[in-house]
Design a protein around this motif. Structure first.
Motif, short mmCIF file in Angstrom:
data_model
loop_
_atom_site.label_atom_id
_atom_site.label_comp_id
_atom_site.label_asym_id
_atom_site.label_seq_id
_atom_site.Cartn_x
_atom_site.Cartn_y
_atom_site.Cartn_z
N PRO A 226 0.80 -1.24 0.00
CA PRO A 226 0.00 0.00 0.00
C PRO A 226 0.83 1.29 0.00
O PRO A 226 0.51 2.21 -0.75
N THR A 227 1.89 1.37 0.79
CA THR A 227 2.62 2.63 0.88
C THR A 227 3.12 3.06 -0.50
O THR A 227 2.91 4.19 -0.93
N GLY A 228 3.78 2.13 -1.20
CA GLY A 228 4.28 2.45 -2.53
C GLY A 228 3.16 2.85 -3.46
O GLY A 228 3.27 3.81 -4.22
N ALA A 229 2.03 2.13 -3.37
CA ALA A 229 0.91 2.40 -4.25
C ALA A 229 0.39 3.82 -4.03
O ALA A 229 0.14 4.57 -4.99
N ALA B 116 -11.07 11.94 -5.77
CA ALA B 116 -10.98 11.47 -4.39
C ALA B 116 -11.81 10.21 -4.22
O ALA B 116 -11.42 9.29 -3.49
N ALA B 117 -12.95 10.14 -4.91
CA ALA B 117 -13.79 8.95 -4.81
C ALA B 117 -13.05 7.73 -5.33
O ALA B 117 -13.09 6.65 -4.72
N VAL B 118 -12.33 7.90 -6.43
CA VAL B 118 -11.59 6.77 -6.98
C VAL B 118 -10.43 6.41 -6.05
O VAL B 118 -10.13 5.23 -5.86
N MET B 119 -9.79 7.43 -5.44
CA MET B 119 -8.70 7.12 -4.53
C MET B 119 -9.22 6.40 -3.28
O MET B 119 -8.56 5.49 -2.76
N LEU B 120 -10.42 6.77 -2.84
CA LEU B 120 -11.02 6.08 -1.71
C LEU B 120 -11.23 4.61 -2.05
O LEU B 120 -10.99 3.72 -1.24
N ALA B 121 -11.68 4.38 -3.30
CA ALA B 121 -11.85 3.00 -3.76
C ALA B 121 -10.52 2.26 -3.70
O ALA B 121 -10.46 1.09 -3.32
N ALA B 122 -9.43 2.98 -4.02
CA ALA B 122 -8.11 2.35 -3.99
C ALA B 122 -7.74 1.97 -2.56
O ALA B 122 -7.22 0.89 -2.31
N PHE B 123 -8.03 2.85 -1.60
CA PHE B 123 -7.77 2.54 -0.20
C PHE B 123 -8.53 1.28 0.20
O PHE B 123 -7.99 0.38 0.84
N GLN B 124 -9.82 1.25 -0.18
CA GLN B 124 -10.65 0.11 0.22
C GLN B 124 -10.14 -1.19 -0.40
O GLN B 124 -10.26 -2.26 0.17
N GLN B 125 -9.55 -1.06 -1.58
CA GLN B 125 -8.96 -2.22 -2.25
C GLN B 125 -7.91 -2.88 -1.36
O GLN B 125 -7.72 -4.08 -1.39
N TYR B 126 -7.21 -2.08 -0.58
CA TYR B 126 -6.19 -2.60 0.32
C TYR B 126 -6.74 -2.92 1.70
O TYR B 126 -5.98 -3.17 2.63
N GLY B 127 -8.06 -2.82 1.85
CA GLY B 127 -8.65 -3.09 3.15
C GLY B 127 -8.38 -1.98 4.16
O GLY B 127 -8.45 -2.20 5.36
N PHE C 142 -5.37 7.96 11.05
CA PHE C 142 -4.14 8.57 11.52
C PHE C 142 -3.54 7.80 12.69
O PHE C 142 -2.36 7.92 12.98
N GLN C 143 -4.38 7.02 13.38
CA GLN C 143 -3.84 6.17 14.45
C GLN C 143 -3.38 4.83 13.91
O GLN C 143 -2.29 4.36 14.21
N ARG C 144 -4.26 4.23 13.11
CA ARG C 144 -4.00 2.85 12.68
C ARG C 144 -2.92 2.76 11.62
O ARG C 144 -2.12 1.84 11.61
N GLU C 145 -2.94 3.70 10.68
CA GLU C 145 -2.02 3.61 9.55
C GLU C 145 -1.13 4.84 9.53
O GLU C 145 -0.86 5.41 8.46
N VAL D 197 -8.29 -4.22 -19.00
CA VAL D 197 -7.22 -4.77 -18.16
C VAL D 197 -7.57 -4.55 -16.69
O VAL D 197 -7.50 -5.46 -15.87
N GLY D 198 -7.97 -3.31 -16.37
CA GLY D 198 -8.25 -2.96 -14.98
C GLY D 198 -9.40 -3.76 -14.41
O GLY D 198 -9.29 -4.31 -13.31
N ALA D 199 -10.51 -3.86 -15.15
CA ALA D 199 -11.68 -4.55 -14.62
C ALA D 199 -11.40 -6.04 -14.48
O ALA D 199 -11.81 -6.67 -13.51
N TYR D 200 -10.66 -6.59 -15.43
CA TYR D 200 -10.39 -8.02 -15.37
C TYR D 200 -9.44 -8.33 -14.21
O TYR D 200 -9.61 -9.32 -13.50
N ALA D 201 -8.46 -7.47 -14.02
CA ALA D 201 -7.42 -7.76 -13.04
C ALA D 201 -7.94 -7.72 -11.60
O ALA D 201 -7.33 -8.31 -10.72
N VAL D 202 -9.08 -7.04 -11.34
CA VAL D 202 -9.58 -6.96 -9.96
C VAL D 202 -9.80 -8.35 -9.39
O VAL D 202 -9.30 -8.69 -8.33
#
Lengths: 167, 505
Positions: free
Chosen positions: B54-57, B326-337, B345-348, B398-403
């Protein structure tokens, strides 16, 4: 007859209202089928929100229909490459859909390097590119490069298909 | 402060530095491409990070975000046909400048404006985000639900020309968000017995479908047979006289951009316009406005970048996306759980501070790389359109398939892509749908949790001062068309019910 047709053509946005109604009915019927007598935690069960969303869909469909009938029109989206003065080119859209679905149908059979190339070439052809040597070469190059980068470098597996088993 | 230094230590490792540079370059390159805004750029580049930690991503995403915004303004300046709302204002003065042969100066004013606005905005993140997060930990379910309702209302009311169409779009998004197992009881909703749907519809699939597939199909239906000719441009530079005119607008931009980015009012669209008007009023060269005044590029660009920073504060501390990107970035966060919100700010803590540090690094790279590369970016505008849109469909697939490595997702993306096409045709804005998909399930959880605490009494939704204030704001927005009627000249109350859609239509 033609009068009805042109009346409908002028108000084709009513199709969106129809879509909203279908969605609304779908959501509501699905919600009513959810059994609530067991496993419910708290005063609000899994039904409440779907019922709210479904009812609002029907309400908005009605309001939108009223707006369209009173002469309101949604503004089609403009963009850098969009020419709104020309009529919609359905042939291009259908060919694009074909190229997209061909990839979905073939990816499991022949693998991504081939199905992706078909998608790219097909889409470029649909959009009016007619370079019969350059287009397939670009398509094949892009597809194989993408496969190698994702599959081997980035660790995102894509199906290689028979082509990649040769190597 | 110490945490920020730790963040820099993480972000300055060679791998992360390389990822930030790749992010900036990819983001700019894709943002420059006509028809691709920052949201689509992030959505299309999501799959690149699936295999990363996640950090690199997120370091890479930070680069893509700012790069994509800068790329969008380049297109605006050199083509005069902005593809996304944040870059509209850049075309007002930037394009006349380019046509007068001052394209290089316009790009320089934009690039340095992005840098200044971004740096000030990011400094404000450093100062404000921990503070907001600390206080946001105490806010309860009713407050969160109220804020989400505000986001829904704001996104449908503030943007676009028609409220009713915004609401329709939001409801479509909420419907898509309902699909799957109910999180509290495990009941199936709208799955129609399909195992593929039981896990819900992946947000990445929805985002790529609405932004990329819908857009490609829509453009294909109306493809301009002869694309605009971009104006050739040299290496950006500014003369002393230009600098004298631009430094104040650069510094004023963040004051307007940052607060607007942080509230759910549609991101950079309104603040960039406000900044343009302000600069016009304050300028000593009012006569030049409309014909290529450099202040009109510098101010709005700095504003746009600062508003992107403001957006990040709200997204990181409250988990609330205020723009499509930001909505898409939020989706990216959720992708990593990872769930952005007060606890992030406490947990991560390590991840968040590395991300913030990489914003500084990304902005610096953006300035260093993009000034010399500008002529190259201008060349990208000549890409043959068939390849461009074929490429968008290709990478979307590519993106949709790779999920999930599942063909079903490709078909789902196709259907939602057709929906996106229809929405563009009939003026339904896409952003409310995306916000609906992402926030819908969260809002439902918060509402049910609040009502659980109050034992089903509806007062449970309004039992905190903050929730009450938020609902008052919501009411003001909802009834604004009605209120406005009374503001300029008091007329007798005509209708007891607000006839919103009539006003908007």
């Amino acid at each position: 007859m033609t009068a009805t047709k042109s009346w409908l053509r002028e108000r084709s946005e009513l199709g969106i209202c129809a879509l909203l109604v279908v969605l609304g009915v779908l959501v509501l019927t699905d919600a009513l089928r959810i059994p609530t007598d067991f496993a419910q935690r708290g005063p609000v069960g899994p039904k409440a929100v779907p019922i709210l969303v479904g009812s609002l869909l029907l309400l908005v469909a009605a309001l939108l229909a009223r707006d369209v009938l009173r002469g309101g029109r949604g503004e089609a989206e403009a963009g850098e490459d969009v020419d709104l003065s020309a009529p919609a080119d359905w042939r291009t859209v259908l060919l694009l859909c074909g190229a997209f679905l061909a990839n979905a149908a073939l990816i499991g059979v022949v693998g991504f390097p081939i199905s992706g190339a078909i998608l790219f070439w097909g889409a470029a052809y649909a959009l009016g590119s007619r370079a019969y040597v350059r287009d397939p070469l670009i398509a094949a190059g892009l597809s194989i490069l993408t496969f190698v980068i994702f599959n081997n470098l980035l660790g995102v597996p894509l199906p290689g298909g028979p082509l990649m088993e040769v190597f | 402060m110490e945490q920020l230094l730790d963040g820099f230590a993480t972000a300055l490792t060679p791998t992360h530095l390389l990822l930030a540079a790749i992010g900036v370059l990819l983001g700019t390159a894709i943002g420059v491409l006509p028809g691709i805004g920052p949201a689509m750029a992030v959505a299309l580049l999501l799959p690149v990070t699936y295999g990363m930690e996640p950090t690199g991503a997120f370091i890479m995403f930070a680069g893509i975000y700012y790069g994509g915004m800068f790329g969008g303004s380049t297109t605006s300046i050199l083509l005069n046909t902005p593809g996304e709302s944040a870059a509209v204002v850049a075309a007002f003065e930037g394009n006349p400048m380019a046509r007068k042969g001052r394209g290089a100066q316009a790009l320089a004013a934009a690039a340095i404006g992005h840098f200044t606005g971004g740096i000030i905005g990011t400094l404000l993140i450093v100062l404000l985000a921990p503070f907001v997060a600390k206080h946001a930990v105490d806010i309860g379910a009713p407050d969160l639900f109220a804020i989400m309702v505000l986001a829904f209302i704001a996104v449908t009311s503030v943007l676009g020309s028609s409220r009713i169409r915004g609401v329709a779009s939001l409801l479509i998004g909420l419907t898509l968000g309902l699909v799957g197992l109910d999180e509290m009881t495990g009941q199936q909703r709208l799955t129609f017995g399909s195992l593929h749907l039981a896990d819900g519809i992946d947000i990445v699939v929805v985002a790529v479908a609405l932004f990329a597939v819908g857009e490609a199909l829509w453009v294909a239906a109306h493809l301009r047979r002869k694309p605009f000719e971009p104006i050739p441009v040299g290496r950006p530079w500014l003369s002393r006289a230009d600098l004298k005119r631009t430094w104040k607008p650069w510094l004023r931009g963040p004051a307007i951009g940052f607060p607007f980015g942080a509230i759910p009012a549609g991101g950079a669209e309104i603040p960039t316009f406000l900044s343009y008007v302000t600069e016009k009023r304050l300028s000593k060269h009012k006569d030049e406005f409309g014909k290529g005044a450099i202040e009109g590029v510098a101010g709005p660009e700095s504003t746009a970048s600062a508003s992107a920073a403001g957006t990040l504060v709200t997204m990181l501390t409250l988990g609330l996306p205020t723009t499509a990107t930001a909505a898409v970035m939020l989706a990216a966060f959720q992708q990593y759980g990872i769930q952005p919100g007060p606890l992030l700010f406490q947990r991560e803590s390590g991840l968040v501070w590395a991300l913030i540090a990489s914003l500084f690094i990304g902005l610096t790279l953006l300035l260093v790389l993009n000034l010399p590369l500008a002529p190259l970016w201008a060349k990208l505008l000549r890409i043959p359109r068939p390849y461009l849109y074929a490429g968008i469909l290709f990478f979307a697939s590519v993106g949709a398939y790779a999920v999930n490595a599942d063909i079903f997702d490709l078909l789902l993306m196709f259907v939602i892509g057709l929906l996106g096409f229809g929405m563009r045709r009939y003026g339904l804005p896409v952003l409310p749908a995306i916000i609906g998909v992402i926030l819908g399930p969260a809002a439902e959880q918060q509402m049910r949790r609040s009502l659980q605490l109050s034992d089903g009494s509806l007062t449970g939704l309004v039992n905190s001062p903050m929730a009450v204030i938020v609902y008052i704001v919501v009411l003001v927005i909802v009834f604004f068309p009605l209120i406005r009627k009374f503001l300029p000249k008091p007329t007798p109350p005509a209708a007891p019910t607000p006839e919103r859609e009539k006003v908007d239509a």
